[in-house]
Design a protein around this motif. Sequence first.
Motif, PDB file in Angstrom:
ATOM      1  N   GLY A 130       0.793  -1.221   0.000  1.00 34.11           N
ATOM      2  CA  GLY A 130       0.000   0.000   0.000  1.00 34.11           C
ATOM      3  C   GLY A 130       0.823   1.267   0.000  1.00 34.11           C
ATOM      4  O   GLY A 130       2.023   1.254  -0.286  1.00 34.11           O
TER       5      GLY A 130
ATOM      6  N   ASN B 137      -6.051  -3.211   4.581  1.00 36.96           N
ATOM      7  CA  ASN B 137      -5.648  -2.426   5.753  1.00 36.96           C
ATOM      8  C   ASN B 137      -4.751  -3.237   6.683  1.00 36.96           C
ATOM      9  O   ASN B 137      -3.905  -2.689   7.390  1.00 36.96           O
ATOM     10  CB  ASN B 137      -6.878  -1.944   6.515  1.00 36.96           C
TER      11      ASN B 137
ATOM     12  N   SER C 189      -1.107  -3.025   5.402  1.00 34.17           N
ATOM     13  CA  SER C 189      -0.623  -1.698   5.042  1.00 34.17           C
ATOM     14  C   SER C 189       0.623  -1.327   5.837  1.00 34.17           C
ATOM     15  O   SER C 189       0.919  -1.901   6.888  1.00 34.17           O
ATOM     16  CB  SER C 189      -1.705  -0.643   5.284  1.00 34.17           C
TER      17      SER C 189
END
Length: 393
Positions: A341, A382, A385
Amino acid sequence: MQTYDWIVIGAGITGASLSYELTQQGFSVLLLEADPNSQSATRLSYGGIAYWSGTTDLTRQLCAESKAIYPTLSAELDGETEFREIDLLLTIAPESDPAKLVAAYANFATPPQFLTVEAACGLEPLLDPAGIAGALTVKHGHIDAGKTAQAYIGAMQRTRSAVLAPRGTYKIATVTNLIEGGVNTTEGEFFGENVVFCLGGVTRQFLKKAGIAIAQYFTHAEIIEIPATDLRLSTLVMPAEAERFQLEANASRDDVIWDQPGAEPAPAILDAGAVQFLDGRLLIGQVSRTLTEPNAAIDATQSEADLRKKISRVLPKVGALAGNWQHCLVAFSGDRLPLVGKIPGRENLHVFSGFGNPLAIVPPLARRFARQAKGEPDSLLNQVSLDRFSSVG
């Protein structure tokens, strides 16, 4: 002057798969590779796909997606991956307790099953029965990672836009530094709305030169590559008590030491294993060292001798085969999950690296990354990340 939607740096299995998936979402992509003939982690990969090995909701989900992708990937890419399912044998050393190892693997998505010495040797006739106390076995995916990366690159280049313009471009060029809105390379400047680093083991060092600190590390992985031989290995053999993961955990406890030249955050380990590809080529491995300099000097002669000695305890005929010592860098993070990310605080710069178990999770994460880039939110991303390590460094 063309500006690409995405510039992807590094054309190993991570950069190749990500570039392809981005083109499938309609983006224009420039994939840059410094040396396609280098002894990279993709080129020297065992090719194993441990989609049985998920232990958390996250890893089980990704492994399940990977297991669904691989059987049809060759057809999708119109290129050879050499995907197959083989028997993985996790050998148990004579001094180990088989019952404890069976219990240690019980929480995997598909727990490997225990085999007696006799049964293990029936599955793999090249095993020395005196060198094991049994084995664990499970079905394991397998590909040629180098050929798979090339298949991804070929498919990326063949992807066309609505007006039949190519969406994917592949260039051989070394990125020397970042510039405003793009990168400077040995072949000139290239510009992109987004830049993503898929540089594997050298990602940390490259970004450090640009003033960016990330919590990624690397091992120096050493193997012996054996040319095609008539000797046939029926399974993929690895030790049940692999030390590499503990090495990575120990070596990543102190991030600061990785910026010290000549340091060794943790002692080297040797996990003896072997695999044979469809063309008859074998890989014997592997020694893993955490040396903070990517170009650190290694005693290849001693390393090869150590590798041969240890693999010969389990597979004596394989250990006696002539071959060449090889070396590459393998990236990892501090929690066995990749770094995927945006780079915190850096507009339009991204990382797709640090895969400790790459082949089992790279394809689904590349697909998810590309779909999120197109505007499809993905809460799973997420969890991998860079924000989870944003305070490091």
